[in-house]
Design a protein around this motif. Structure first.
Motif, PDB file in Angstrom:
ATOM      1  N   PRO A  79      36.462  34.057  36.098  1.00 41.94           N
ATOM      2  CA  PRO A  79      36.528  35.367  36.742  1.00 41.94           C
ATOM      3  C   PRO A  79      35.468  36.351  36.256  1.00 41.94           C
ATOM      4  O   PRO A  79      34.988  37.166  37.043  1.00 41.94           O
ATOM      5  CB  PRO A  79      37.925  35.876  36.399  1.00 41.94           C
ATOM      6  N   LYS A  80      35.066  36.285  34.995  1.00 41.79           N
ATOM      7  CA  LYS A  80      34.073  37.243  34.497  1.00 41.79           C
ATOM      8  C   LYS A  80      32.707  37.014  35.138  1.00 41.79           C
ATOM      9  O   LYS A  80      31.878  37.914  35.155  1.00 41.79           O
ATOM     10  CB  LYS A  80      33.987  37.218  32.975  1.00 41.79           C
ATOM     11  N   HIS A  81      32.464  35.841  35.700  1.00 38.69           N
ATOM     12  CA  HIS A  81      31.221  35.574  36.434  1.00 38.69           C
ATOM     13  C   HIS A  81      31.448  35.631  37.946  1.00 38.69           C
ATOM     14  O   HIS A  81      30.587  36.084  38.691  1.00 38.69           O
ATOM     15  CB  HIS A  81      30.660  34.196  36.065  1.00 38.69           C
ATOM     16  N   PRO A  98      41.345  27.928  30.714  1.00 42.22           N
ATOM     17  CA  PRO A  98      40.913  26.920  31.694  1.00 42.22           C
ATOM     18  C   PRO A  98      41.353  25.538  31.243  1.00 42.22           C
ATOM     19  O   PRO A  98      41.589  25.319  30.064  1.00 42.22           O
ATOM     20  CB  PRO A  98      39.388  27.043  31.663  1.00 42.22           C
ATOM     21  N   SER A  99      41.464  24.622  32.183  1.00 41.18           N
ATOM     22  CA  SER A  99      41.831  23.250  31.859  1.00 41.18           C
ATOM     23  C   SER A  99      40.698  22.328  32.279  1.00 41.18           C
ATOM     24  O   SER A  99      39.856  22.693  33.088  1.00 41.18           O
ATOM     25  CB  SER A  99      43.134  22.860  32.555  1.00 41.18           C
ATOM     26  N   GLN A 140      50.195  36.025  40.489  1.00 41.66           N
ATOM     27  CA  GLN A 140      50.132  37.375  39.914  1.00 41.66           C
ATOM     28  C   GLN A 140      48.810  37.614  39.208  1.00 41.66           C
ATOM     29  O   GLN A 140      48.206  38.677  39.343  1.00 41.66           O
ATOM     30  CB  GLN A 140      51.298  37.611  38.939  1.00 41.66           C
ATOM     31  N   ALA A 141      48.317  36.630  38.478  1.00 43.06           N
ATOM     32  CA  ALA A 141      47.018  36.786  37.805  1.00 43.06           C
ATOM     33  C   ALA A 141      45.889  36.917  38.823  1.00 43.06           C
ATOM     34  O   ALA A 141      44.982  37.726  38.644  1.00 43.06           O
ATOM     35  CB  ALA A 141      46.765  35.610  36.870  1.00 43.06           C
ATOM     36  N   TRP A 142      45.950  36.137  39.930  1.00 38.90           N
ATOM     37  CA  TRP A 142      44.915  36.257  40.963  1.00 38.90           C
ATOM     38  C   TRP A 142      45.008  37.606  41.679  1.00 38.90           C
ATOM     39  O   TRP A 142      44.055  38.048  42.296  1.00 38.90           O
ATOM     40  CB  TRP A 142      45.004  35.120  41.978  1.00 38.90           C
ATOM     41  N   THR A 143      46.145  38.266  41.609  1.00 39.25           N
ATOM     42  CA  THR A 143      46.272  39.616  42.142  1.00 39.25           C
ATOM     43  C   THR A 143      45.680  40.627  41.173  1.00 39.25           C
ATOM     44  O   THR A 143      44.997  41.569  41.578  1.00 39.25           O
ATOM     45  CB  THR A 143      47.753  39.946  42.411  1.00 39.25           C
ATOM     46  N   ASP A 144      45.910  40.432  39.874  1.00 41.54           N
ATOM     47  CA  ASP A 144      45.458  41.384  38.858  1.00 41.54           C
ATOM     48  C   ASP A 144      43.961  41.279  38.531  1.00 41.54           C
ATOM     49  O   ASP A 144      43.293  42.296  38.351  1.00 41.54           O
ATOM     50  CB  ASP A 144      46.257  41.208  37.570  1.00 41.54           C
ATOM     51  N   LEU A 145      43.421  40.067  38.444  1.00 40.73           N
ATOM     52  CA  LEU A 145      42.026  39.879  38.029  1.00 40.73           C
ATOM     53  C   LEU A 145      41.014  40.637  38.895  1.00 40.73           C
ATOM     54  O   LEU A 145      40.113  41.281  38.364  1.00 40.73           O
ATOM     55  CB  LEU A 145      41.681  38.387  37.994  1.00 40.73           C
ATOM     56  N   PRO A 146      41.107  40.597  40.229  1.00 42.42           N
ATOM     57  CA  PRO A 146      40.108  41.306  41.048  1.00 42.42           C
ATOM     58  C   PRO A 146      40.158  42.827  40.895  1.00 42.42           C
ATOM     59  O   PRO A 146      39.165  43.506  41.128  1.00 42.42           O
ATOM     60  CB  PRO A 146      40.454  40.901  42.483  1.00 42.42           C
ATOM     61  N   HIS A 185      40.145  44.551  38.310  1.00 41.88           N
ATOM     62  CA  HIS A 185      39.215  44.959  37.249  1.00 41.88           C
ATOM     63  C   HIS A 185      37.778  45.030  37.752  1.00 41.88           C
ATOM     64  O   HIS A 185      36.902  45.513  37.046  1.00 41.88           O
ATOM     65  CB  HIS A 185      39.301  43.997  36.070  1.00 41.88           C
ATOM     66  N   HIS A 186      37.543  44.539  38.963  1.00 42.75           N
ATOM     67  CA  HIS A 186      36.194  44.532  39.537  1.00 42.75           C
ATOM     68  C   HIS A 186      36.115  45.370  40.809  1.00 42.75           C
ATOM     69  O   HIS A 186      35.202  45.208  41.608  1.00 42.75           O
ATOM     70  CB  HIS A 186      35.761  43.094  39.797  1.00 42.75           C
ATOM     71  N   GLY A 187      37.102  46.251  41.007  1.00 45.82           N
ATOM     72  CA  GLY A 187      37.046  47.193  42.113  1.00 45.82           C
ATOM     73  C   GLY A 187      37.674  46.732  43.416  1.00 45.82           C
ATOM     74  O   GLY A 187      37.600  47.445  44.413  1.00 45.82           O
ATOM     75  N   PHE A 188      38.279  45.572  43.454  1.00 46.50           N
ATOM     76  CA  PHE A 188      38.920  45.124  44.683  1.00 46.50           C
ATOM     77  C   PHE A 188      40.238  45.875  44.889  1.00 46.50           C
ATOM     78  O   PHE A 188      40.918  46.242  43.936  1.00 46.50           O
ATOM     79  CB  PHE A 188      39.200  43.617  44.635  1.00 46.50           C
ATOM     80  N   THR A 189      40.569  46.101  46.142  1.00 45.18           N
ATOM     81  CA  THR A 189      41.817  46.781  46.494  1.00 45.18           C
ATOM     82  C   THR A 189      42.523  45.988  47.586  1.00 45.18           C
ATOM     83  O   THR A 189      41.946  45.055  48.157  1.00 45.18           O
ATOM     84  CB  THR A 189      41.549  48.211  47.004  1.00 45.18           C
ATOM     85  N   ASP A 190      43.736  46.364  47.908  1.00 41.58           N
ATOM     86  CA  ASP A 190      44.509  45.720  48.968  1.00 41.58           C
ATOM     87  C   ASP A 190      44.532  44.206  48.774  1.00 41.58           C
ATOM     88  O   ASP A 190      44.136  43.433  49.641  1.00 41.58           O
ATOM     89  CB  ASP A 190      43.950  46.089  50.349  1.00 41.58           C
ATOM     90  N   ILE A 191      44.991  43.783  47.605  1.00 41.22           N
ATOM     91  CA  ILE A 191      44.967  42.378  47.204  1.00 41.22           C
ATOM     92  C   ILE A 191      46.330  41.752  47.446  1.00 41.22           C
ATOM     93  O   ILE A 191      47.360  42.324  47.096  1.00 41.22           O
ATOM     94  CB  ILE A 191      44.606  42.261  45.709  1.00 41.22           C
ATOM     95  N   GLY A 192      46.332  40.584  48.031  1.00 39.37           N
ATOM     96  CA  GLY A 192      47.572  39.850  48.234  1.00 39.37           C
ATOM     97  C   GLY A 192      47.378  38.381  47.932  1.00 39.37           C
ATOM     98  O   GLY A 192      46.322  37.819  48.214  1.00 39.37           O
TER      99      GLY A 192
END
Length: 92
Positions: free
Chosen positions: A6-8, A37-38, A61-67, A69-76
Motif C-alpha cells: 500500500p505505501k507504493h 504480507p505472505s 476493513q483494512a482495504w477501507t482504511d488504507l486508502p 491515508h492517501h486522500g481517497f473518499t467514499d470507500i466501500g
C-alpha cells in the motif's frame, strides 16, 4: 493489488487517477491462513520455474482504511462469496 504494498500502490494510483475518478479492484478474499504480507508461490505448467512474491492480503476493513491515508473518499469494500460456499470468494 496483491503484489504491491500500500505505501507504493496508493501514491501511484493517486498520481495517475483523474480527480474525481474511480479506483476499483477485485482479488481473492483474505484467507485466515495468511498473514500480511505472505509468500505466494506460483508454479505449474505455464510457469517455467517456481515464482515467489509477497502477497498483500488485507481484511475488507483494512482495504477501507488504507486508502483514506492517501486522500481517497467514499470507500466501500465487500466480499462476494463463492457459489455454494466453496472457496474464498472475491473481495471487491
Amino acid at each position: 493489488m496483491w503484489f504491491t504494498g500500500p505505501k507504493h500502490l496508493f501514491p501511484a494510483v493517486t498520481r495517475n487517477l483523474t480527480p474525481g475518478g474511480t479506483f476499483a479492484f477485485s482479488q481473492a478474499a483474505p484467507s485466515p491462513a495468511y498473514t500480511v504480507p505472505s509468500r505466494y508461490t506460483a508454479s505449474g505448467s505455464e510457469a517455467e520455474s517456481e515464482l515467489t512474491v509477497l502477497r498483500q492480503q488485507y481484511t475488507p476493513q483494512a482495504w477501507t482504511d488504507l486508502p483514506k491515508h492517501h486522500g481517497f473518499t467514499d470507500i466501500g469494500t465487500r466480499i462476494q462469496h463463492a457459489p455454494d460456499g466453496e472457496g474464498l470468494g472475491t473481495l471487491l
